[in-house]
Enzyme design. Structure first.
Site, short mmCIF file in Angstrom:
data_model
loop_
_atom_site.label_atom_id
_atom_site.label_comp_id
_atom_site.label_asym_id
_atom_site.label_seq_id
_atom_site.Cartn_x
_atom_site.Cartn_y
_atom_site.Cartn_z
N HIS A 172 -56.51 0.16 -58.06
CA HIS A 172 -56.20 -1.24 -57.73
C HIS A 172 -56.81 -2.25 -58.70
CE1 HIS A 172 -55.19 -4.61 -55.26
NE2 HIS A 172 -56.45 -4.90 -54.97
N HIS B 207 -57.86 0.67 -53.84
CA HIS B 207 -57.60 -0.09 -52.61
C HIS B 207 -57.39 0.91 -51.49
CE1 HIS B 207 -55.94 -2.76 -49.63
NE2 HIS B 207 -56.34 -3.77 -50.37
N GLU C 52 -62.37 -11.52 -44.77
CA GLU C 52 -61.93 -10.26 -45.40
C GLU C 52 -63.11 -9.31 -45.49
OE1 GLU C 52 -59.76 -10.35 -49.00
OE2 GLU C 52 -58.25 -11.72 -48.21
N ARG D 60 -65.79 -4.50 -56.58
CA ARG D 60 -65.44 -5.91 -56.41
C ARG D 60 -65.34 -6.29 -54.94
NH1 ARG D 60 -59.76 -8.60 -56.22
NH2 ARG D 60 -59.24 -6.54 -55.48
C1 LIG Z 1 -51.01 -5.95 -55.26
C2 LIG Z 1 -52.26 -6.69 -55.65
C3 LIG Z 1 -52.86 -7.55 -54.73
C4 LIG Z 1 -54.02 -8.24 -55.09
N1 LIG Z 1 -54.56 -9.13 -54.19
C5 LIG Z 1 -55.61 -9.90 -54.57
C6 LIG Z 1 -56.10 -10.94 -53.73
O1 LIG Z 1 -55.60 -11.17 -52.66
N2 LIG Z 1 -57.15 -11.68 -54.17
C7 LIG Z 1 -57.75 -11.47 -55.38
O2 LIG Z 1 -58.70 -12.18 -55.72
N3 LIG Z 1 -57.28 -10.50 -56.20
C8 LIG Z 1 -56.23 -9.74 -55.84
N4 LIG Z 1 -55.76 -8.77 -56.68
C9 LIG Z 1 -56.35 -8.65 -58.02
C10 LIG Z 1 -55.89 -9.83 -58.85
O3 LIG Z 1 -54.55 -10.12 -58.55
C11 LIG Z 1 -56.02 -9.53 -60.35
O4 LIG Z 1 -57.28 -9.03 -60.66
C12 LIG Z 1 -55.80 -10.81 -61.14
O5 LIG Z 1 -54.60 -11.43 -60.75
C13 LIG Z 1 -55.77 -10.50 -62.63
O6 LIG Z 1 -55.39 -11.67 -63.30
P1 LIG Z 1 -55.35 -11.68 -64.88
O7 LIG Z 1 -54.92 -13.06 -65.26
O8 LIG Z 1 -56.61 -11.17 -65.42
O9 LIG Z 1 -54.22 -10.61 -65.27
P2 LIG Z 1 -52.71 -10.42 -64.78
O10 LIG Z 1 -52.35 -11.34 -63.68
O11 LIG Z 1 -52.51 -8.98 -64.57
O12 LIG Z 1 -51.87 -10.89 -66.05
C14 LIG Z 1 -51.84 -10.15 -67.23
C15 LIG Z 1 -50.89 -10.81 -68.20
O13 LIG Z 1 -51.02 -10.18 -69.48
C16 LIG Z 1 -49.75 -9.89 -70.00
N5 LIG Z 1 -49.91 -8.80 -70.97
C17 LIG Z 1 -50.48 -7.58 -70.77
N6 LIG Z 1 -50.49 -6.88 -71.91
C18 LIG Z 1 -49.92 -7.67 -72.87
C19 LIG Z 1 -49.63 -7.50 -74.25
N7 LIG Z 1 -49.92 -6.38 -74.92
N8 LIG Z 1 -49.02 -8.52 -74.91
C20 LIG Z 1 -48.70 -9.68 -74.26
N9 LIG Z 1 -48.95 -9.88 -72.95
C21 LIG Z 1 -49.56 -8.89 -72.27
C22 LIG Z 1 -48.91 -9.57 -68.77
O14 LIG Z 1 -47.54 -9.65 -69.05
C23 LIG Z 1 -49.42 -10.67 -67.84
O15 LIG Z 1 -48.79 -11.90 -68.16
C24 LIG Z 1 -54.60 -8.05 -56.36
C25 LIG Z 1 -54.01 -7.18 -57.26
C26 LIG Z 1 -52.84 -6.51 -56.92
C27 LIG Z 1 -52.22 -5.60 -57.92
#
Ligand SMILES: Cc1cc2nc3c(=O)[nH]c(=O)nc-3n(C[C@H](O)[C@H](O)[C@H](O)COP(=O)(O)OP(=O)(O)OC[C@H]3O[C@@H](n4cnc5c(N)ncnc54)[C@H](O)[C@@H]3O)c2cc1C
Length: 496
Positions: free
Chosen positions: A323, A224, A108, A358
């Site tokens: 993104h 992105h 990548e 990132r």
């Molecule tokens: C389309 C897309 C493609 C991506 N592709 C990649 C990839 O290929 N590789 C990579 O490394 N990264 C990728 N990323 C980035 C990566 O997916 C995210 O940075 C990562 O998944 C974030 O994980 P997280 O657990 O921090 O948060 P998230 O997965 O965003 O989860 C957040 C959680 O918090 C909950 N929440 C939020 N606010 C509240 C609240 N007030 N009360 C209760 N619950 C709440 C939500 O409901 C959810 O369950 C991508 C992102 C996107 C959008």
């Protein structure tokens, strides 16, 4: 008010929160895992590209070098080396549990060798998260549709949170927790074009800020480069497999901007696309050189078809979109914030791993590693003493203001920024009225407004161009790589 008692409260069930829950429970803690929507929610389930694991211990220095290079002077090398070293332990743990990574690692943008592991092609995030949820041990109680409306802190220590059951302010639940981990993901929803899902409204950062936790570098928003007009993302991996970028007059332009051409780091690809859109009107991604696109990237292929284009026959119009947030709640290498008994992991946190930009696929990796590290630290920490917790009021903005917030951010704090429009945007944003939240959407809108103000303020203060932050009036990178911190209660701090 309904009351709940738990050792560890985890807010958010994406990769960071779910993996933290698995680890905390495996250490014997009683865990409450809450999400404002469904367990399968947040950005994680949409991740296409995969997870960047160092291929073996000998690859750690090279993975670190790629991470540092992309991060433009703001990567904390000590923390990053620790994360990359732990990554191999987490990889091994997941394989032992039975996860099925695809056979070959992918190349990548920004990586000097193929090291990105997929699970079921471009549905990596969905399969990773489903797998993690299937592994949640009995010590984890899950609460779907529970919105974390506020954190409860007394004497500078967090004692839990007030949740709104089914998002209803009239159904509050007071959760008394020994330690609280926020894992609420990013802030993309403050922009009009974003790849982020609707949950990404920056709640966790707003909640932490209101407890006076230190927030860092939130102006560093990654755009992105290749996003469809409906927010659908075309994974970097497609460029790794040969897709090329063409400008409005059909010319391939990336070799003019960087010797790595289409595989340059994201900030360079996004700003080059931005310049070419200004110069030639449009930019297209030509996916025809990708062999077997339909089977290798089914999500990409189908979302393009849904928009009425055929990627096997024609180049597809794309543009950069908000993104990923590099900054967030400032934590140490174990996820501890500046507030006692409050921890943060995943995209909501700023550990220093992503610097000012990132590296592709480093965020799922950070979510896994920091999820487990944070759980370990939270379980080992002195639990918050029992205190009576109650609501002190949740700020709200009329839901109709979301459109204005997004519009202001798109116009003033997008890929290229400058003093005049940032200042105008900041003043306009301040003008959006805040009152008491009467609904979940109003509370989310107030969180979005607060985050938008913090991004604008940070972007005004960062009078340089660095990584994803480009100032047309300060095009050079300052010789001093500095973090920009914001903390409620400090002189000049934003209120809200
Ligand atoms: C389309 C897309 C493609 C991506 N592709 C990649 C990839 O290929 N590789 C990579 O490394 N990264 C990728 N990323 C980035 C990566 O997916 C995210 O940075 C990562 O998944 C974030 O994980 P997280 O657990 O921090 O948060 P998230 O997965 O965003 O989860 C957040 C959680 O918090 C909950 N929440 C939020 N606010 C509240 C609240 N007030 N009360 C209760 N619950 C709440 C939500 O409901 C959810 O369950 C991508 C992102 C996107 C959008």
């Amino acid at each position: 008010m309904e009351e709940l008692f738990t050792d560890i409260l985890i807010i958010g069930s994406g990769v960071a929160g779910s993996y933290a829950a698995m680890h905390a429970a495996s250490l014997g803690a009683e865990v409450s895992l809450v999400t404002k929507t469904k367990l399968l929610s947040g950005a994680t389930r949409w991740a296409q590209g995969g997870i960047a694991f160092p291929s073996d211990p000998n690859d750690i220095p090279s993975h670190l070098m790629d991470t540092v290079k992309a991060g433009r002077g703001l990567v904390d090398e000590r923390v990053s080396a620790a994360i990359l070293t732990d990554a191999l332990t987490q990889w091994k743990h997941l394989v032992e549990l039975g996860i099925n990574f695809d056979a070959l690692p992918a190349l990548e943008g920004g990586h000097s060798k193929p090291r990105v592991l997929h699970i079921h092609g471009d549905e990596s995030g969905l399969h990773l998260l489903t797998f993690l949820h299937s592994q949640l041990p009995p010590g984890v109680s899950t609460f779907e549709n529970h919105f974390a409306a506020e954190l409860c802190s007394v004497d500078g220590q967090v004692h839990g949170a007030i949740l709104w059951k089914n998002g209803d302010p009239d159904k509050p639940v007071a959760v008394h927790a020994g330690a609280t981990i926020i894992a609420t993901g990013g802030i993309g929803q403050i922009y009009s074009l974003t790849t982020n899902p609707e949950e990404s409204t920056g709640d966790g950062i707003a909640l932490a800020y209101r407890t006076r936790a230190k927030i860092r570098d939130v102006e560093l928003v990654q755009f992105h480069p290749t996003v469809l007009s409906n927010g659908g993302l075309i994974s970097e991996a497609c460029r790794g497999e040969g897709a090329i970028l063409l400008n409005g007059i059909g010319e391939r332009f990336m070799p003019r901007y960087d010797q790595a051409a289409e595989l340059a780091p994201r900030d360079i690809v996004s700003s080059s696309i931005h310049s070419e859109i200004i110069a030639t009107g449009k930019v297209f991604l030509d996916l025809r050189p990708v062999e077997d696109l339909k089977h290798k990237f089914p999500t990409v292929y189908n979302s393009i078809l849904d928009l009425g284009f055929d990627p096997l026959k024609e180049p597809i119009p794309i543009q950069p979109a908000a993104h990923f947030l590099m900054g967030g709640v400032s934590t140490d290498e174990h996820g501890a914030t500046s507030v006692a008994n409050l921890f943060a992991a995943g995209e909501v946190a700023s550990t220093g791993f992503h610097g000012a930009n990132r590296l592709a696929s480093n965020s799922l990796l950070e979510g896994l590693v920091m999820g487990s590290r944070t759980a370990g630290k939270a379980v080992a920490s002195e639990p918050a003493a029992k205190r009576r917790i109650e609501s002190s009021g949740v700020p709200g903005c009329a839901a109709g203001h979301q459109r204005a917030i997004r519009h202001i951010m798109a116009n003033s704090a997008s890929v290229v920024r400058e003093e005049k429009s940032l200042t105008e945007g900041y003043n306009e944003m301040l003008g959006i009225e805040v009152s008491q939240a009467q609904s979940l959407t109003e509370a989310e809108t107030a969180n979005m407004r607060l985050l938008a103000l913090m991004v604008l303020k940070g972007a005004l203060e960062r009078r340089e161009s660095r990584g994803s932050h480009l100032r047309s009036d300060f095009p050079h990178t300052s010789p001093d790589a500095k973090h920009i911190e914001q903390q409620a209660g400090n002189p000049g701090a934003i209120r809200g």
